[in-house]
Design an enzyme around this catalytic site. Structure first.
Site, PDB file in Angstrom:
ATOM      1  N   ARG A  39      -4.008   1.069  11.447  1.00  0.00           N
ATOM      2  CA  ARG A  39      -4.801   0.618  12.582  1.00  0.00           C
ATOM      3  C   ARG A  39      -4.807   1.729  13.629  1.00  0.00           C
ATOM      4  NH1 ARG A  39      -6.828  -2.774   9.864  1.00  0.00           N
ATOM      5  NH2 ARG A  39      -6.873  -5.036  10.214  1.00  0.00           N
TER       6      ARG A  39
ATOM      7  N   HIS B 151     -13.398   3.531   9.012  1.00  0.00           N
ATOM      8  CA  HIS B 151     -12.611   2.316   8.728  1.00  0.00           C
ATOM      9  C   HIS B 151     -13.151   1.644   7.467  1.00  0.00           C
ATOM     10  CE1 HIS B 151      -9.997  -1.076  10.638  1.00  0.00           C
ATOM     11  NE2 HIS B 151      -9.840  -1.001   9.330  1.00  0.00           N
TER      12      HIS B 151
ATOM     13  N   ILE C  57       0.838  -1.205   0.000  1.00  0.00           N
ATOM     14  CA  ILE C  57       0.000   0.000   0.000  1.00  0.00           C
ATOM     15  C   ILE C  57       0.868   1.248   0.000  1.00  0.00           C
ATOM     16  CG2 ILE C  57      -1.796   1.270   1.232  1.00  0.00           C
ATOM     17  CD1 ILE C  57      -2.711  -1.464   2.368  1.00  0.00           C
TER      18      ILE C  57
ATOM     19  N   GLU D 253     -13.437   1.318  17.970  1.00  0.00           N
ATOM     20  CA  GLU D 253     -14.336   1.253  16.809  1.00  0.00           C
ATOM     21  C   GLU D 253     -15.487   0.295  17.114  1.00  0.00           C
ATOM     22  OE1 GLU D 253     -12.077   0.107  13.372  1.00  0.00           O
ATOM     23  OE2 GLU D 253     -10.618   1.728  13.619  1.00  0.00           O
TER      24      GLU D 253
END
Length: 315
Positions: free
Chosen positions: A234, A281, A157, A263
């Site tokens: 995260r 998220h 990524i 979350e």
């Protein structure tokens, strides 16, 4: 006979139906906590494979209850809730789906970066509230072109972010545990030094104990009152109380976050701040990518049981 597959977190329905044609499915995900414990005690010795995701705990104790376990296929990029060490000691391969989601997460990182720099949330409110008509033009914002972007983490990524960032006129450098061969961008082994250099810091590292609170108060101060922090990794990677304090005190300019400590109920002290841009998220949350993730999770299982190389092994 069909292999016994423990479904701790299912793929998309079409892929789950596909699995049912080749595996005996045990729906751990549909049981309550007490029933899950009983299911593992009863079926554990038969389980040959697990399909799960990075939000569902798979502990060493659970792994020990599955002596016939051959593979764990994780349907997400993150796997910090899985005991990788316990799997590795047993020689059990773990696969994930980071290959399937790199582009969408990189797109989201840039979306959050641009939204933060150009004040998209406040600008939207400026239009919908009528302030534009009453008070006039929205304040001038900050361009991306010519700014410096530090990327924390240089996996698939991180590497996908580079061309997107440079197309927007950003200079790039990165921090990682080690310098990455083939990434021909400046490597900075000191995270605080990278934050001092950068105008924008995008965080895209794995979660878990090794990266907990990696972005701490000194890093946030180094990024500075004009700096922007973007987190698409995260929530645990950022010291959230330190982030809240830095944003309140003006020691950090803005935070654009896809992930949080708690979350799906982030700290109201964070969400109420005016200098945040928030996303639920959902960086990989497109129909196309979620389908590709499910398909890759299934493909790894099939590769293993057909004696073929795994497509995206982690350990």
């Amino acid at each position: 006979m069909k292999p016994d597959l423990l479904v701790m977190a299912p793929p998309l329905p079409a892929c789950l139906d596909d699995l049912a044609s080749r595996y005996t499915l045990h729906r751990h995900d549909l049981a309550d906590n007490e029933a899950q414990v009983a299911m593992l005690a009863d079926l554990g010795p038969r389980v040959q494979a697990v399909i799960t995701n990075g939000h569902t705990p798979l502990t060493a104790q659970m792994i020990a209850q599955m002596p016939a376990l051959q593979i764990v296929s994780c349907g997400s990029a993150g796997y910090d809730t899985l005991d990788v060490a316990a799997l590795t000691v047993r020689g059990i391969p773990l696969t994930n789906t980071s290959d399937a989601l790199s582009d969408d997460v990189a797109d989201t990182a840039m979306m959050l970066t641009l939204a933060a720099q150009r004040g998209l949330v406040a600008a939207h409110a400026h239009v919908t509230s009528g302030d534009w008509g009453r008070d006039g033009a929205f304040p001038l914002q900050s361009s991306l072109r010519g700014k410096r972007l530090g990327i924390v983490g240089m996996g698939k990524i991180g590497q996908a972010i580079i061309p997107r960032a440079e197309a927007s006129g950003l200079q790039t450098a990165y921090f990682s545990r080690t310098e990455k061969p083939g990434v021909n961008r400046p490597f900075q082994p000191d995270l605080t030094a990278l934050a001092t250099w950068a105008d924008i810091l995008i965080v895209i590292v794995a979660g878990g104990t090794g990266t907990m609170n990696l972005i701490d108060a000194p890093v946030l101060r180094a990024l500075g009152p004009q700096g922007t922090l973007v987190n698409v990794s995260r929530g645990s990677v950022v010291d959230e109380p330190a982030l809240i304090e830095a944003l309140r005190a003006g020691e950090l300019g803005h935070a654009a976050l896809d992930v949080f400590w708690n979350e799906p109920n982030p700290d109201p002290a964070l969400t109420a701040l005016p200098n945040v841009t928030l996303y639920p998220h959902h960086a990989s949350g497109t129909r196309e990518t979620r389908a590709a993730m499910s398909q890759l999770a299934v493909a790894n299982l099939d590769a293993h049981f057909n004696g073929q190389p795994l497509l995206s092994r982690v350990n």
